[in-house]
Write a protein that holds these residues in place. Structure first.
Motif, short mmCIF file in Angstrom:
data_model
loop_
_atom_site.label_atom_id
_atom_site.label_comp_id
_atom_site.label_asym_id
_atom_site.label_seq_id
_atom_site.Cartn_x
_atom_site.Cartn_y
_atom_site.Cartn_z
N ALA A 115 0.82 -1.21 0.00
CA ALA A 115 0.00 0.00 0.00
C ALA A 115 0.85 1.26 0.00
O ALA A 115 0.37 2.33 -0.39
N ASN A 128 -0.74 6.30 -8.12
CA ASN A 128 -2.09 6.88 -8.10
C ASN A 128 -2.96 6.26 -9.20
O ASN A 128 -4.15 6.02 -8.99
N LEU A 131 -4.02 2.92 -7.94
CA LEU A 131 -4.97 3.05 -6.83
C LEU A 131 -6.36 3.43 -7.31
O LEU A 131 -7.36 2.81 -6.95
N TYR A 132 -6.42 4.48 -8.14
CA TYR A 132 -7.72 5.06 -8.50
C TYR A 132 -8.38 4.40 -9.71
O TYR A 132 -9.61 4.40 -9.80
N ASN A 137 -7.31 0.58 -4.82
CA ASN A 137 -8.01 0.88 -3.57
C ASN A 137 -8.90 -0.26 -3.12
O ASN A 137 -8.96 -0.61 -1.93
N ASN A 141 -8.36 -2.42 0.27
CA ASN A 141 -9.39 -2.40 1.31
C ASN A 141 -9.99 -3.78 1.56
O ASN A 141 -10.51 -4.04 2.65
N TYR A 150 -10.20 0.68 7.19
CA TYR A 150 -10.55 1.14 5.85
C TYR A 150 -9.50 2.17 5.46
O TYR A 150 -9.20 3.09 6.24
N LEU A 152 -7.49 5.02 2.80
CA LEU A 152 -7.56 6.00 1.72
C LEU A 152 -6.18 6.63 1.55
O LEU A 152 -5.57 7.08 2.53
N ALA A 153 -5.68 6.66 0.32
CA ALA A 153 -4.40 7.30 0.05
C ALA A 153 -4.45 8.76 0.46
O ALA A 153 -5.41 9.46 0.15
N HIS A 250 -1.23 6.77 4.01
CA HIS A 250 -2.66 6.44 4.07
C HIS A 250 -3.32 7.00 5.32
O HIS A 250 -2.70 7.11 6.38
N ALA A 270 -13.13 11.00 1.72
CA ALA A 270 -12.47 10.50 0.52
C ALA A 270 -11.95 11.64 -0.35
O ALA A 270 -10.81 11.60 -0.84
N GLU A 274 -7.95 12.68 -1.21
CA GLU A 274 -7.43 12.86 -2.57
C GLU A 274 -6.77 14.22 -2.72
O GLU A 274 -5.71 14.36 -3.34
#
Length: 369
Positions: A115, A128, A131-132, A137, A141, A150, A152-153, A250, A270, A274
């Motif tokens: 991660a 990125n 991930l996106y 992601n 998760n 849980y 989130l970058a 994260h 979220a 970002e």
């Protein structure tokens, strides 16, 4: 009915309807935008303003986008729990969330490292993208859920430097017995080449180098390294940090707490993560050039790792991935996804970014910029 009586009764009816509507609407509004206060423990000290600041940026955007109803207080490493226990605190519910580097916990499960960054994988843009848009992601998760989290970058340093050394490192033989502070998963890779990896908190690195307790140390890059003053006790500054081409930080949230949040608040967190992810990379890209020039002016001696050393480390990394994948299904699933995208990502980068960047670097070296 006379006109005066009609107006009076209509007004009363309207007031009653308005009161009823307000009564019905209030609980719905309260439910969708409740007053919530969370604590976020960071793995980093306040002195590292760019890394620590990513969590503050995230919290600021969450508060502003919820009209102040969702307030996240950010605490530095050690204020609630030690930095390397941040994810444990979030999973246990001691705090609702943390801001950390997932690879700090690779000793519990190597999958955590994927991660953040593993040797010879992605740069920040490629990370990125995976991930996106590459299901990164979702895959992470799926793993984090087994740990009660849980993720989130929320930040990226970009490619890091290869660290500070008390002596020059010219050949593989120079790595034998080298006591090096090196974070996370990379220590397992260099260990195969004779390095003795050391896990030391940021604030303890300088005295360890100064006393000779360790021979080398990596941290981040010029801006953060300058703050810690490593050039005074270990003048050789090597590059690149092949183990961290695009290390991602994260925000890890207690899974039960995340699931309790209204959807609008989940979206706010979220989006804020970002934004902080983008902001932190931009900050480092702006600050590192000046810091590097100051370090060199102050005595730092830049050195590239030899191709012999890079190739040996690359082979060691691949052997390590194969070993772990053979016994860890979660690691293999995520690593295979990353490796598949990496192959295409670097094909594209050769045509686009590399060609353009190389030309511009030549202009810089020729004094035309």
């Amino acid at each position: 009915m006379d006109r005066r009586s009609f107006i009076k009764r209509a007004g009363a009816a309207g007031a009653g309807a308005a009161a009823t509507a307000a009564t019905l609407a209030a609980p719905a509004i309260a439910q969708s935008a409740p007053k919530i206060s969370w604590r976020c423990t960071s793995s980093f000290p306040k002195a590292l303003d760019t890394i620590f600041g990513a969590a503050q940026t995230m919290a600021k955007y969450v508060k502003e986008s919820t009209d102040g109803n969702f307030d996240i207080q950010v605490f530095a490493a050690g204020e609630i729990v030690p930095g390397l226990q941040a994810a444990d605190a979030a999973a246990a519910g001691t705090v609702e969330m943390c801001h950390t580097a997932s690879y700090y916990y690779w000793g519990k499960d190597p999958t955590y490292a994927l991660a953040t960054a593993v040797p010879f994988m992605f740069n920040d843009r490629q990370m990125n993208a995976w991930l996106y848009y590459g299901d990164g992601n979702a895959l992470l998760n799926e793993f984090y859920a087994t740990k009660g989290l849980y993720g989130l970058a929320c930040g990226n340093t970009g490619a890091q430097m290869g660290g500070w050394y008390r002596k020059e490192i010219n050949t593989l033989a120079d790595l034998k017995g080298l006591k090096m502070r090196i974070g996370g998963f990379a220590g397992k890779v260099v260990e195969k080449l004779g390095v003795v990896p050391q896990q030391i908190a940021g604030g303890d690195i300088y005295p360890a180098l100064e006393k000779g307790t360790i021979d080398a140390a990596e941290w981040v890059g010029p801006y953060d390294d300058e703050k810690l003053g490593f050039q005074k006790v270990a003048p050789y500054y090597y590059y690149p940090g092949w183990w961290e081409g695009g290390p991602t930080l994260h925000t890890l949230v207690n899974l039960a707490k995340w699931n309790e949040l209204p959807k609008a608040y989940q979206a706010a967190v979220a989006s804020a993560c970002e934004a902080a992810n983008c902001d932190m990379m931009a900050s480092y890209d702006y600050k590192n050039p000046g810091a590097l020039k100051r370090l060199v002016a102050g005595g730092a001696q830049l050195r590239p790792f030899s191709q012999e050393i890079l190739s040996a480390c690359f082979d060691s990394a691949n052997a390590t991935y194969a070993e772990i994948s053979a016994s860890n299904a979660a690691f293999k699933k995520i690593y295979d996804s990353q490796a598949a995208f990496r192959k295409d990502a670097y094909l594209w980068a050769q045509i686009s970014e590399y060609t353009f960047d190389t030309f511009m670097m030549i202009q810089q070296r020729n004094g035309k910029l």
